[in-house]
Design a protein around this motif. Structure first.
Motif, PDB file in Angstrom:
ATOM      1  N   SER A 190     -21.190 119.294 -71.664  1.00  0.00           N
ATOM      2  CA  SER A 190     -19.724 118.569 -72.397  1.00  0.00           C
ATOM      3  C   SER A 190     -19.326 119.999 -73.050  1.00  0.00           C
ATOM      4  CB  SER A 190     -20.282 118.097 -73.413  1.00  0.00           C
ATOM      5  OG  SER A 190     -21.552 118.473 -74.319  1.00  0.00           O
ATOM      6  N   THR A 191     -17.891 120.329 -73.265  1.00  0.00           N
ATOM      7  CA  THR A 191     -17.490 121.123 -73.576  1.00  0.00           C
ATOM      8  C   THR A 191     -16.783 121.086 -75.024  1.00  0.00           C
ATOM      9  OG1 THR A 191     -17.055 121.806 -71.625  1.00  0.00           O
ATOM     10  CG2 THR A 191     -15.922 122.864 -73.651  1.00  0.00           C
ATOM     11  N   ARG A 192     -17.025 121.716 -76.153  1.00  0.00           N
ATOM     12  CA  ARG A 192     -16.877 121.301 -77.048  1.00  0.00           C
ATOM     13  C   ARG A 192     -15.493 122.312 -77.762  1.00  0.00           C
ATOM     14  NH1 ARG A 192     -16.357 124.009 -82.686  1.00  0.00           N
ATOM     15  NH2 ARG A 192     -17.592 126.100 -81.168  1.00  0.00           N
ATOM     16  N   ARG A 193     -14.572 121.598 -78.311  1.00  0.00           N
ATOM     17  CA  ARG A 193     -13.001 121.958 -78.258  1.00  0.00           C
ATOM     18  C   ARG A 193     -13.382 122.030 -79.609  1.00  0.00           C
ATOM     19  NH1 ARG A 193     -10.574 122.119 -73.816  1.00  0.00           N
ATOM     20  NH2 ARG A 193     -11.491 121.033 -72.087  1.00  0.00           N
ATOM     21  N   SER A 194     -12.680 123.094 -80.661  1.00  0.00           N
ATOM     22  CA  SER A 194     -11.889 122.930 -81.687  1.00  0.00           C
ATOM     23  C   SER A 194     -10.798 122.116 -81.722  1.00  0.00           C
ATOM     24  CB  SER A 194     -11.603 124.115 -82.303  1.00  0.00           C
ATOM     25  OG  SER A 194     -12.817 125.648 -81.947  1.00  0.00           O
ATOM     26  N   ASP A 246      -8.181 124.153 -87.019  1.00  0.00           N
ATOM     27  CA  ASP A 246      -9.602 125.011 -86.483  1.00  0.00           C
ATOM     28  C   ASP A 246      -9.524 126.374 -85.692  1.00  0.00           C
ATOM     29  OD1 ASP A 246     -10.583 123.779 -88.468  1.00  0.00           O
ATOM     30  OD2 ASP A 246     -12.051 123.159 -87.541  1.00  0.00           O
ATOM     31  N   PHE A 247      -7.750 125.550 -84.565  1.00  0.00           N
ATOM     32  CA  PHE A 247      -8.102 126.550 -83.622  1.00  0.00           C
ATOM     33  C   PHE A 247      -7.132 127.973 -83.970  1.00  0.00           C
ATOM     34  CE2 PHE A 247      -5.745 123.564 -80.291  1.00  0.00           C
ATOM     35  CZ  PHE A 247      -6.724 122.418 -79.866  1.00  0.00           C
ATOM     36  N   VAL A 248      -8.415 129.341 -83.023  1.00  0.00           N
ATOM     37  CA  VAL A 248      -7.149 130.405 -82.661  1.00  0.00           C
ATOM     38  C   VAL A 248      -6.842 130.765 -82.296  1.00  0.00           C
ATOM     39  CG1 VAL A 248      -8.243 132.671 -82.557  1.00  0.00           C
ATOM     40  CG2 VAL A 248     -10.119 131.264 -83.921  1.00  0.00           C
ATOM     41  N   SER A 249      -5.405 130.817 -82.332  1.00  0.00           N
ATOM     42  CA  SER A 249      -4.287 131.071 -81.559  1.00  0.00           C
ATOM     43  C   SER A 249      -3.741 132.128 -80.854  1.00  0.00           C
ATOM     44  CB  SER A 249      -3.270 130.040 -81.975  1.00  0.00           C
ATOM     45  OG  SER A 249      -3.515 128.873 -82.446  1.00  0.00           O
ATOM     46  N   GLY A 250      -3.487 132.661 -80.334  1.00  0.00           N
ATOM     47  CA  GLY A 250      -2.698 133.962 -79.918  1.00  0.00           C
ATOM     48  C   GLY A 250      -1.566 133.878 -80.290  1.00  0.00           C
ATOM     49  N   ARG A 251      -0.678 134.958 -80.420  1.00  0.00           N
ATOM     50  CA  ARG A 251       0.903 135.109 -80.534  1.00  0.00           C
ATOM     51  C   ARG A 251       1.435 135.949 -78.617  1.00  0.00           C
ATOM     52  NH1 ARG A 251       4.040 132.593 -82.959  1.00  0.00           N
ATOM     53  NH2 ARG A 251       2.920 132.118 -85.784  1.00  0.00           N
ATOM     54  N   TYR A 252       1.669 134.707 -77.752  1.00  0.00           N
ATOM     55  CA  TYR A 252       2.902 136.025 -76.804  1.00  0.00           C
ATOM     56  C   TYR A 252       4.023 135.354 -77.042  1.00  0.00           C
ATOM     57  CZ  TYR A 252      -2.815 135.008 -75.685  1.00  0.00           C
ATOM     58  OH  TYR A 252      -3.383 135.263 -75.698  1.00  0.00           O
ATOM     59  N   GLY A 253       5.413 136.594 -76.929  1.00  0.00           N
ATOM     60  CA  GLY A 253       6.498 136.716 -76.596  1.00  0.00           C
ATOM     61  C   GLY A 253       6.882 135.617 -78.098  1.00  0.00           C
ATOM     62  N   ASN A 261      -6.199 127.501 -78.606  1.00  0.00           N
ATOM     63  CA  ASN A 261      -6.954 128.110 -78.147  1.00  0.00           C
ATOM     64  C   ASN A 261      -8.669 127.354 -78.319  1.00  0.00           C
ATOM     65  OD1 ASN A 261      -9.210 129.407 -76.408  1.00  0.00           O
ATOM     66  ND2 ASN A 261      -8.982 131.662 -76.918  1.00  0.00           N
ATOM     67  N   PRO A 262      -8.486 126.055 -77.639  1.00  0.00           N
ATOM     68  CA  PRO A 262      -9.713 124.847 -78.255  1.00  0.00           C
ATOM     69  C   PRO A 262     -10.914 125.848 -77.599  1.00  0.00           C
ATOM     70  CG  PRO A 262      -8.668 124.130 -76.092  1.00  0.00           C
ATOM     71  CD  PRO A 262      -8.468 125.648 -77.009  1.00  0.00           C
ATOM     72  N   CYS A 263     -11.219 126.511 -77.864  1.00  0.00           N
ATOM     73  CA  CYS A 263     -11.872 127.213 -76.882  1.00  0.00           C
ATOM     74  C   CYS A 263     -13.051 128.104 -77.310  1.00  0.00           C
ATOM     75  CB  CYS A 263     -12.220 126.932 -75.223  1.00  0.00           C
ATOM     76  SG  CYS A 263     -12.655 125.454 -74.385  1.00  0.00           S
ATOM     77  N   HIS A 264     -12.167 129.023 -78.033  1.00  0.00           N
ATOM     78  CA  HIS A 264     -12.013 130.383 -78.850  1.00  0.00           C
ATOM     79  C   HIS A 264     -13.243 130.732 -78.573  1.00  0.00           C
ATOM     80  CE1 HIS A 264     -12.764 129.206 -83.124  1.00  0.00           C
ATOM     81  NE2 HIS A 264     -12.207 128.090 -82.170  1.00  0.00           N
ATOM     82  N   TRP A 265     -14.484 129.554 -79.715  1.00  0.00           N
ATOM     83  CA  TRP A 265     -15.644 129.772 -79.607  1.00  0.00           C
ATOM     84  C   TRP A 265     -16.341 131.127 -78.656  1.00  0.00           C
ATOM     85  CZ3 TRP A 265     -19.540 126.838 -77.378  1.00  0.00           C
ATOM     86  CH2 TRP A 265     -18.747 126.200 -76.226  1.00  0.00           C
ATOM     87  N   LEU A 266     -16.469 130.295 -77.821  1.00  0.00           N
ATOM     88  CA  LEU A 266     -16.721 130.545 -76.306  1.00  0.00           C
ATOM     89  C   LEU A 266     -17.055 132.392 -75.700  1.00  0.00           C
ATOM     90  CD1 LEU A 266     -15.986 127.967 -73.383  1.00  0.00           C
ATOM     91  CD2 LEU A 266     -18.333 129.068 -74.152  1.00  0.00           C
TER      92      LEU A 266
END
Length: 144
Positions: free
Chosen positions: A5-9, A13-20, A26-31
Motif C-alpha cells: 500500500s502507498t500512503r497518500r497525504s 497536507d499536500f506539499v505542492s509545487g508551482r509550475y508556470g 504531490n500526495p506522495c511527497h513523503w517518498l
C-alpha cells in the motif's frame, strides 16, 4: 499478486509545487526523503515485490532484455550541466559511459557551436581534461 500500500497525504497536507503559476499537488511527497524510515520500508517492499515478479521462470527472456537494456542505458554519456567557456575552449562534465566518476572534457568552442551531431559527436572531438577516477572522485588542489 498484491502490491504494497502507498500512503497518500490528505489534501490539506499536500506539499505542492508551482509550475508556470499552476499549483500541482504531490500526495506522495513523503517518498522524496529516501533516508526516512517510512520511505526505506516502502522501497524495500517494492523491491521485494519486483524480485518476486521478475524471478518467474516464464519471464527469463524478458529479464535478459531488461538487463541488457539497463546496461546499455548505464553506459550512455550524460552531460552534467551546461558547458563552461574559458578562452577558446569549452569544458563540460560527463557521467555514465560505465564509469563510476565523471570526466571533464575540453573541446574547442567551434566544436560545440558549428555542425555537431549530438553528444557522441562532441565526445569524439573532445579531449579528456580531468578524469575524476584518478582522484577517486575527490576534489584536489594541485599547487605548483
Amino acid at each position: 499478486m498484491s502490491y504494497p500500500s502507498t500512503r497518500r497525504s490528505f489534501v490539506d497536507d499536500f506539499v505542492s509545487g508551482r509550475y508556470g503559476g499552476v499549483k500541482v499537488p504531490n500526495p506522495c511527497h513523503w517518498l522524496e526523503d529516501s533516508a526516512a524510515d517510512e520511505s526505506r520500508s516502502f522501497i524495500q517492499e517494492q523491491n521485494a515485490q519486483f524480485q518476486e515478479y521478475i524471478s518467474d521462470p516464464t519471464l527469463a527472456s524478458s529479464r535478459k532484455l531488461l538487463e541488457s537494456t539497463l546496461s546499455m542505458l548505464h553506459s550512455l554519456p550524460t552531460l552534467l550541466g551546461a558547458p563552461q567557456a574559458a578562452g577558446n575552449y569549452c569544458y563540460y562534465r560527463v557521467a555514465g559511459q560505465g564509469s563510476m566518476f565523471p570526466i571533464t572534457y575540453r573541446a574547442p568552442k567551434t566544436t560545440l557551436i558549428h555542425g555537431t551531431q549530438g553528444t557522441l559527436d562532441v565526445l569524439k572531438q573532445s579531449k579528456i581534461f580531468h578524469d575524476e577516477a584518478e582522484d577517486r572522485g575527490a576534489v584536489v588542489s594541485r599547487q605548483n
